[in-house]
Structures are given as structure tokens and as C-alpha cells.
Design a protein around this motif. Sequence first.
Motif, PDB file in Angstrom:
ATOM      1  N   ILE A  90       6.077  -1.633   3.487  1.00 25.49           N
ATOM      2  CA  ILE A  90       4.750  -1.141   3.065  1.00 25.49           C
ATOM      3  C   ILE A  90       4.500  -1.457   1.589  1.00 25.49           C
ATOM      4  O   ILE A  90       3.419  -1.893   1.212  1.00 25.49           O
ATOM      5  CB  ILE A  90       4.655   0.389   3.332  1.00 25.49           C
ATOM      6  N   VAL A  91       5.504  -1.236   0.731  1.00 20.37           N
ATOM      7  CA  VAL A  91       5.252  -1.479  -0.703  1.00 20.37           C
ATOM      8  C   VAL A  91       5.126  -2.973  -0.983  1.00 20.37           C
ATOM      9  O   VAL A  91       4.448  -3.369  -1.923  1.00 20.37           O
ATOM     10  CB  VAL A  91       6.287  -0.823  -1.657  1.00 20.37           C
ATOM     11  N   GLN A  92       5.754  -3.807  -0.157  1.00 23.95           N
ATOM     12  CA  GLN A  92       5.554  -5.250  -0.335  1.00 23.95           C
ATOM     13  C   GLN A  92       4.092  -5.625  -0.085  1.00 23.95           C
ATOM     14  O   GLN A  92       3.513  -6.434  -0.789  1.00 23.95           O
ATOM     15  CB  GLN A  92       6.443  -6.047   0.641  1.00 23.95           C
ATOM     16  N   VAL A  93       3.512  -5.032   0.951  1.00 19.49           N
ATOM     17  CA  VAL A  93       2.153  -5.411   1.339  1.00 19.49           C
ATOM     18  C   VAL A  93       1.098  -4.661   0.517  1.00 19.49           C
ATOM     19  O   VAL A  93       0.151  -5.250   0.012  1.00 19.49           O
ATOM     20  CB  VAL A  93       1.932  -5.116   2.851  1.00 19.49           C
TER      21      VAL A  93
ATOM     22  N   ARG B  92      -1.921  -1.547  -4.370  1.00 16.62           N
ATOM     23  CA  ARG B  92      -2.948  -0.519  -4.145  1.00 16.62           C
ATOM     24  C   ARG B  92      -2.355   0.887  -4.107  1.00 16.62           C
ATOM     25  O   ARG B  92      -3.090   1.873  -4.015  1.00 16.62           O
ATOM     26  CB  ARG B  92      -3.669  -0.812  -2.829  1.00 16.62           C
ATOM     27  N   MET B  93      -1.029   0.988  -4.117  1.00 21.35           N
ATOM     28  CA  MET B  93      -0.382   2.304  -4.088  1.00 21.35           C
ATOM     29  C   MET B  93      -0.168   2.755  -5.530  1.00 21.35           C
ATOM     30  O   MET B  93       0.614   2.164  -6.263  1.00 21.35           O
ATOM     31  CB  MET B  93       0.946   2.227  -3.340  1.00 21.35           C
ATOM     32  N   LEU B  94      -0.887   3.787  -5.947  1.00 21.40           N
ATOM     33  CA  LEU B  94      -0.801   4.211  -7.337  1.00 21.40           C
ATOM     34  C   LEU B  94       0.416   5.114  -7.535  1.00 21.40           C
ATOM     35  O   LEU B  94       1.325   4.789  -8.269  1.00 21.40           O
ATOM     36  CB  LEU B  94      -2.096   4.918  -7.750  1.00 21.40           C
ATOM     37  N   ARG B  95       0.427   6.252  -6.867  1.00 19.25           N
ATOM     38  CA  ARG B  95       1.582   7.155  -6.967  1.00 19.25           C
ATOM     39  C   ARG B  95       1.873   7.661  -5.556  1.00 19.25           C
ATOM     40  O   ARG B  95       0.967   7.932  -4.777  1.00 19.25           O
ATOM     41  CB  ARG B  95       1.253   8.376  -7.850  1.00 19.25           C
ATOM     42  N   TYR B  96       3.126   7.825  -5.258  1.00 20.70           N
ATOM     43  CA  TYR B  96       3.486   8.447  -3.983  1.00 20.70           C
ATOM     44  C   TYR B  96       4.798   9.181  -4.191  1.00 20.70           C
ATOM     45  O   TYR B  96       5.614   8.795  -5.020  1.00 20.70           O
ATOM     46  CB  TYR B  96       3.586   7.428  -2.845  1.00 20.70           C
ATOM     47  N   LYS B  97       4.939  10.269  -3.479  1.00 17.62           N
ATOM     48  CA  LYS B  97       6.102  11.109  -3.720  1.00 17.62           C
ATOM     49  C   LYS B  97       6.358  11.937  -2.466  1.00 17.62           C
ATOM     50  O   LYS B  97       5.424  12.251  -1.730  1.00 17.62           O
ATOM     51  CB  LYS B  97       5.835  12.035  -4.915  1.00 17.62           C
ATOM     52  N   GLY B  98       7.605  12.289  -2.233  1.00 17.49           N
ATOM     53  CA  GLY B  98       7.873  13.116  -1.068  1.00 17.49           C
ATOM     54  C   GLY B  98       9.204  13.827  -1.142  1.00 17.49           C
ATOM     55  O   GLY B  98      10.097  13.441  -1.894  1.00 17.49           O
ATOM     56  N   VAL B  99       9.299  14.898  -0.367  1.00 15.39           N
ATOM     57  CA  VAL B  99      10.573  15.583  -0.133  1.00 15.39           C
ATOM     58  C   VAL B  99      10.868  15.361   1.344  1.00 15.39           C
ATOM     59  O   VAL B  99      10.042  15.685   2.208  1.00 15.39           O
ATOM     60  CB  VAL B  99      10.460  17.085  -0.444  1.00 15.39           C
TER      61      VAL B  99
END
Length: 362
Positions: A289-292, A296-303
Amino acid sequence: MATLIPATILTGFLGSGKTTLLKRVLHEAHGSKIAVIENEFGEENIDSDILVQEAGEQIVQMSNGCICCTIRDDLRATLADLAAKRRKGELVFDRVIIETTGVADPGPVAQTFFMDDEVASQYMLDAILTLVDAKHANQQLDTRQEARRQVGFADQIFISKADLVSADELAALQHRLAHMNPRAKQSVVHFGEVPLSQVLDLKGFNLNAKLDIDPDFLKADDHDHDHDHDHDHDHDHDHDHDHDHHDHAHGEHCNHPHHHHHDDDVKSFVYRADQPFDPAKLEDFLGAIVQVYGPRMLRYKGVLNMQGIDRKVVFQGVHQLMGSDLAAPWGPQEQRQSKMVFIGIDLPRDILEQGLKQCLVA
């Protein structure tokens, strides 16, 4: 190992009050010596009243012991130069604040702290602070993608000039900002009067810091839906899968203050799952996903709740750069639930949700 120098990125559109806030921090940060890096096209340089200017010098000493420099080459070179002078004892400072120009995209500035080994070995990115001018925000957010990106990247949003708008207009703006970025805490500030605890040491980029998502955003359908049932403005995060497919023109001619539906290209959504993730599948999927979609992905975070791992796994990323870390063990009574927030520009929510679902242990 030497302690890393904390760095803060201060961003916001022209006239939002960045310089006012910065001056206040510099005057208030007693006991903390701050190096300020300014992009030289700032709307005004930090006022000469606190600068002791040396002709032709890129780095100037301020009367309160802080230092200030403008970026002549690129940020990486400037940071390396400051750190080298600090090591040799030529400069004394405890932390760095980078003030970007009003039209800057904070993404490349943030990435500098991860992509460059020399910078990464000496600095730790603490947080991105974004100032939003309440009076002009809607127009700026409607017309300028840089303004929307600044909101999407923020760990903390300061809303200035709120006294120039009505309570309804302010509430509508806060609602809009929360849809774009539910991670960022919002504070209304007057003339840059901000407690230092909201500016420094926020640990917005610390993987082990808790997953901050505005609790009202997660339960927004409890209290806001009655404003405009028919506008499908993506409150019901678990059910409405169609909010990404609007015709982009249709929010533009509705301007009554209760109409919260601006179809911004910077949007966020939260994904939750009770089943554990398969670690290998998830790693492959997120990597793809991050390759494609990385730009356009600014910030992403998760637990994350991972199969076979007794501790929480925390992950976060900026654009294509992603990291993960083991956090505290799950408590005996704690519900093991994965929770992720994605903030980006026209992200394909359906693709992300379907892909994440396929990474769950059946």
C-alpha cells in the motif's frame, strides 16, 4: 549514546500567527535554549527586537540566548551545521523549532528526520504543529491543497483569530478539521498565548505514545447527526463506505454555517478489528500500500493486535516511511482490538479496508 535533540515543525498558512506564537515561545521558554530555523520566505522574520544581528551571518544570536538561522541550502545541511556547532561548543541550544513558509508542505520536512542518517542520529522529530486562522480557514482549505496537507500532518492544531468568527462558524471549522485529522488535538489560541506544554515535548512521532484519536470523532454519530441527516458526511465510520465517492463540486454552493460537509481531499478514517492480524500478511499488505499510495498518505498510526504476540504493536508512518514497535502487554481484562487511523489525500478507503480484512486471522 548522546541524547537526541528534539525538533518541532511549526506550520500554517500565511497570516495564521506562526511568528506570533514563536515569539511567545522564545520569550517564555525560560531555561530552554531554542534554535529556530526559518525558511527565509517567511511572511516576516522573527522580529528584530529579539535578534542581535551580525551582518551577513546565517545564524544569529537572540537577546534571550536563543539562536535563529535561515535555511540557505537545504534543511538537512542546516540541521547538520547546527549539530556540528553544538558539538564543538560554538552554539548552545536544547531543541530546534523549524518554521516553514505558509505555503510549504510539511511532509518533506518531516521526512528529513527519518531519511537522512546524519540527521536521524542527532535529532528526534517531536511533533508537527499547525496554525489555522479561523477567519480565513474555510477559504484557504477550499482552495489550497497545501493548507489541507498542513492540517493532515498535524499532531496539534492551534486555531487563531477565533474572536473574529461566530461560535457556530468556529464549531463548524473544528468539525471540519476533525474530519480531516482526528489524531490532532485542537486548541483555540489568542495572540499566540499557548502553554508550553502544548508546544514542546508532545511526542507526536513517538511510536509508543498512545494512539491519540479525538474521542468525539469516534462517537461523532451520537451527537452531531441531527444537524444534517441527508448530507452523508461520513460520521458513521463503520457503515458508510460511500463517502469517498462524492462528486467534488457538490459541497461548494452550500454555505449555511451548520453545513459541515466540505468534500475535502484530505480525509481520515478509522479501521477497527477484533480478530488478530496475521503479522506476515499485514506487513506485506502495508508494504504494498505505501508503495502505491505513499505520496498520498500523510500520517497513519495504529495499535495492533497481532497473532502470537502478547504485547501491543504500535505502528505509524509518514508517506512511504513506516515503522513499528512493541508496546505494553495487553492487560488481562483488556479487549484486544486493533485500531488504526489513516489520514491522506483521496485514499481508497474501500481498498484499504478490504485489504486489511484479508490480513486478519480467520
